[in-house]
Design a protein around this motif. Structure first.
Motif, PDB file in Angstrom:
ATOM      1  N   ARG A  86      31.501  32.414 -29.527  1.00 55.94           N
ATOM      2  CA  ARG A  86      32.718  32.768 -30.390  1.00 55.94           C
ATOM      3  C   ARG A  86      33.753  33.889 -29.857  1.00 55.94           C
ATOM      4  N   ARG A  87      33.189  34.846 -29.085  1.00 58.07           N
ATOM      5  CA  ARG A  87      34.002  35.854 -28.296  1.00 58.07           C
ATOM      6  C   ARG A  87      34.920  34.970 -27.375  1.00 58.07           C
ATOM      7  N   THR A  88      34.272  34.147 -26.429  1.00 58.57           N
ATOM      8  CA  THR A  88      35.082  33.490 -25.201  1.00 58.57           C
ATOM      9  C   THR A  88      35.702  32.233 -25.951  1.00 58.57           C
ATOM     10  N   LYS A  89      35.438  31.818 -27.215  1.00 59.42           N
ATOM     11  CA  LYS A  89      35.965  30.647 -27.929  1.00 59.42           C
ATOM     12  C   LYS A  89      35.517  29.088 -27.083  1.00 59.42           C
ATOM     13  N   ILE A 119      50.124  15.916 -43.041  1.00 61.84           N
ATOM     14  CA  ILE A 119      50.699  14.945 -42.509  1.00 61.84           C
ATOM     15  C   ILE A 119      50.284  14.847 -40.861  1.00 61.84           C
ATOM     16  N   HIS A 120      49.868  16.020 -40.519  1.00 62.85           N
ATOM     17  CA  HIS A 120      49.660  16.100 -39.118  1.00 62.85           C
ATOM     18  C   HIS A 120      48.200  16.232 -39.007  1.00 62.85           C
ATOM     19  N   ARG A 121      47.812  15.869 -37.568  1.00 67.41           N
ATOM     20  CA  ARG A 121      46.331  16.180 -37.129  1.00 67.41           C
ATOM     21  C   ARG A 121      46.081  17.456 -37.128  1.00 67.41           C
ATOM     22  N   PRO A 122      44.795  17.739 -37.569  1.00 66.44           N
ATOM     23  CA  PRO A 122      44.220  19.099 -37.335  1.00 66.44           C
ATOM     24  C   PRO A 122      44.222  19.504 -35.766  1.00 66.44           C
ATOM     25  N   GLY A 123      43.991  20.618 -35.535  1.00 69.05           N
ATOM     26  CA  GLY A 123      43.963  21.043 -34.240  1.00 69.05           C
ATOM     27  C   GLY A 123      43.032  21.984 -33.543  1.00 69.05           C
ATOM     28  N   ILE A 124      42.543  22.159 -32.477  1.00 69.94           N
ATOM     29  CA  ILE A 124      41.541  23.294 -31.983  1.00 69.94           C
ATOM     30  C   ILE A 124      42.389  24.580 -32.039  1.00 69.94           C
ATOM     31  N   THR A 125      43.337  24.830 -31.906  1.00 66.40           N
ATOM     32  CA  THR A 125      44.133  25.932 -32.009  1.00 66.40           C
ATOM     33  C   THR A 125      45.549  25.917 -32.593  1.00 66.40           C
ATOM     34  N   GLY A 126      46.175  26.876 -32.994  1.00 65.84           N
ATOM     35  CA  GLY A 126      47.500  26.919 -33.513  1.00 65.84           C
ATOM     36  C   GLY A 126      47.906  28.238 -33.804  1.00 65.84           C
ATOM     37  N   LEU A 127      49.200  28.268 -34.346  1.00 68.51           N
ATOM     38  CA  LEU A 127      49.751  29.664 -34.510  1.00 68.51           C
ATOM     39  C   LEU A 127      49.076  30.558 -35.157  1.00 68.51           C
ATOM     40  N   ALA A 128      48.439  30.172 -36.287  1.00 68.29           N
ATOM     41  CA  ALA A 128      47.572  30.937 -37.159  1.00 68.29           C
ATOM     42  C   ALA A 128      46.227  31.563 -36.295  1.00 68.29           C
ATOM     43  N   GLN A 129      45.952  30.881 -35.648  1.00 71.92           N
ATOM     44  CA  GLN A 129      44.646  31.335 -34.887  1.00 71.92           C
ATOM     45  C   GLN A 129      45.065  32.348 -33.741  1.00 71.92           C
ATOM     46  N   ILE A 130      46.391  32.048 -32.849  1.00 67.58           N
ATOM     47  CA  ILE A 130      46.509  33.356 -31.966  1.00 67.58           C
ATOM     48  C   ILE A 130      46.909  34.426 -32.620  1.00 67.58           C
ATOM     49  N   ALA A 147      56.128  25.071 -27.331  1.00 71.00           N
ATOM     50  CA  ALA A 147      55.162  25.928 -28.152  1.00 71.00           C
ATOM     51  C   ALA A 147      53.919  25.373 -28.187  1.00 71.00           C
ATOM     52  N   TYR A 148      53.647  24.088 -28.056  1.00 71.50           N
ATOM     53  CA  TYR A 148      52.342  23.338 -27.700  1.00 71.50           C
ATOM     54  C   TYR A 148      51.774  24.048 -26.745  1.00 71.50           C
ATOM     55  N   PHE A 149      52.139  24.040 -25.461  1.00 68.76           N
ATOM     56  CA  PHE A 149      51.481  24.737 -24.330  1.00 68.76           C
ATOM     57  C   PHE A 149      51.415  26.182 -24.480  1.00 68.76           C
ATOM     58  N   ARG A 150      52.383  26.892 -25.172  1.00 72.01           N
ATOM     59  CA  ARG A 150      52.387  28.609 -25.309  1.00 72.01           C
ATOM     60  C   ARG A 150      50.999  28.732 -26.125  1.00 72.01           C
ATOM     61  N   TYR A 151      50.850  27.845 -27.303  1.00 73.14           N
ATOM     62  CA  TYR A 151      49.589  28.084 -27.997  1.00 73.14           C
ATOM     63  C   TYR A 151      48.436  27.823 -27.363  1.00 73.14           C
ATOM     64  N   ILE A 152      48.201  26.906 -26.296  1.00 71.32           N
ATOM     65  CA  ILE A 152      47.171  26.398 -25.541  1.00 71.32           C
ATOM     66  C   ILE A 152      46.836  27.739 -24.751  1.00 71.32           C
ATOM     67  N   VAL A 153      47.883  28.244 -23.794  1.00 75.53           N
ATOM     68  CA  VAL A 153      47.760  29.397 -23.077  1.00 75.53           C
ATOM     69  C   VAL A 153      47.404  30.631 -23.820  1.00 75.53           C
ATOM     70  N   ARG A 154      47.867  30.854 -24.700  1.00 71.92           N
ATOM     71  CA  ARG A 154      47.553  32.046 -25.443  1.00 71.92           C
ATOM     72  C   ARG A 154      46.229  32.042 -25.918  1.00 71.92           C
ATOM     73  N   THR A 155      45.636  31.121 -26.383  1.00 80.48           N
ATOM     74  CA  THR A 155      44.316  30.772 -26.910  1.00 80.48           C
ATOM     75  C   THR A 155      43.500  31.045 -25.654  1.00 80.48           C
ATOM     76  N   GLY A 201      39.773  34.159 -33.661  1.00 83.20           N
ATOM     77  CA  GLY A 201      38.933  33.081 -34.204  1.00 83.20           C
ATOM     78  C   GLY A 201      38.629  33.294 -35.642  1.00 83.20           C
ATOM     79  N   ASP A 202      37.967  32.492 -36.136  1.00 80.32           N
ATOM     80  CA  ASP A 202      37.353  32.464 -37.574  1.00 80.32           C
ATOM     81  C   ASP A 202      36.371  33.753 -37.446  1.00 80.32           C
TER      82      ASP A 202
END
Length: 175
Positions: free
Chosen positions: A72-75, A116-127, A153-161, A168-169
């Motif tokens: 969980r800590r390391t995702k 209307i969008h696919r869910p994702g592994i990460t996103g704005l709320a998660q970071i 933004a897509y790549f920024r969310y991935i890099v920040r995650t 995380g939750d």
């Protein structure tokens, strides 16, 4: 393909340790996807196998295994969701998929047009550390992300995650 090869030693290591710890290193759970269609999400198990299937913020902190706390800590618990991305159930970036029982979040997301969008592994709320314990706020941040979505933004969310943004939750203590 190259990413799979690079990640395969980590995946195998977690599978082996997880099997030794719980006997069942992978966890499958039905989640709500695009257009509110159900799909089966795959993750590394972070809680004992006998833990009730509830939203993370409702789970008991004592259910988290030693390996699970590290994952969980390391995702790293999210790695198997790459399978969901390959299958087309999810994207790397998008709103985190919720459980069918999370009616308040489903209603808030539906009102915001998030489904209307696919869910994702990460996103704005998660970071930003916003989890499913705050359904209205989470739906607002999901919609905000989707309204201003762009390739950078897509790549920024991935890099920040990957670099550790967000928590995380969280499993909230019940004192």
């Amino acid at each position: 393909m190259i990413g799979g090869l690079v990640l395969s030693p980590i995946f195998l290591g977690v599978l082996l340790v997880g099997f030794a710890e719980t006997g069942s290193p992978l966890f499958r759970q039905v989640r709500v996807g695009r257009h509110q269609r159900p799909f089966t999400l795959v993750k590394f198990r972070t809680m004992r196998p006998d833990t009730p299937s509830v939203a993370t913020h409702l789970a008991d902190t004592s259910a988290v295994t030693r390996l699970g706390g590290f994952l969980r800590r390391t995702k790293l618990d999210e790695l198997p969701q790459l399978w969901n991305v390959i299958k087309g159930d999810m994207s790397l970036v998008g709103p985190r998929p919720c459980l069918p029982e999370q009616r308040a979040l489903i209603e808030a997301r539906a009102a915001q047009g998030v489904f209307i969008h696919r869910p994702g592994i990460t996103g704005l709320a998660q970071i930003h550390g916003i989890d499913m314990a705050e359904p209205e706020r989470l739906a607002e941040w999901d919609a905000r992300m989707l309204r201003s979505f762009s390739l950078p933004a897509y790549f920024r969310y991935i890099v920040r995650t990957v670099t550790g943004a967000g928590r995380g939750d969280r499993i909230h203590s019940r004192d």
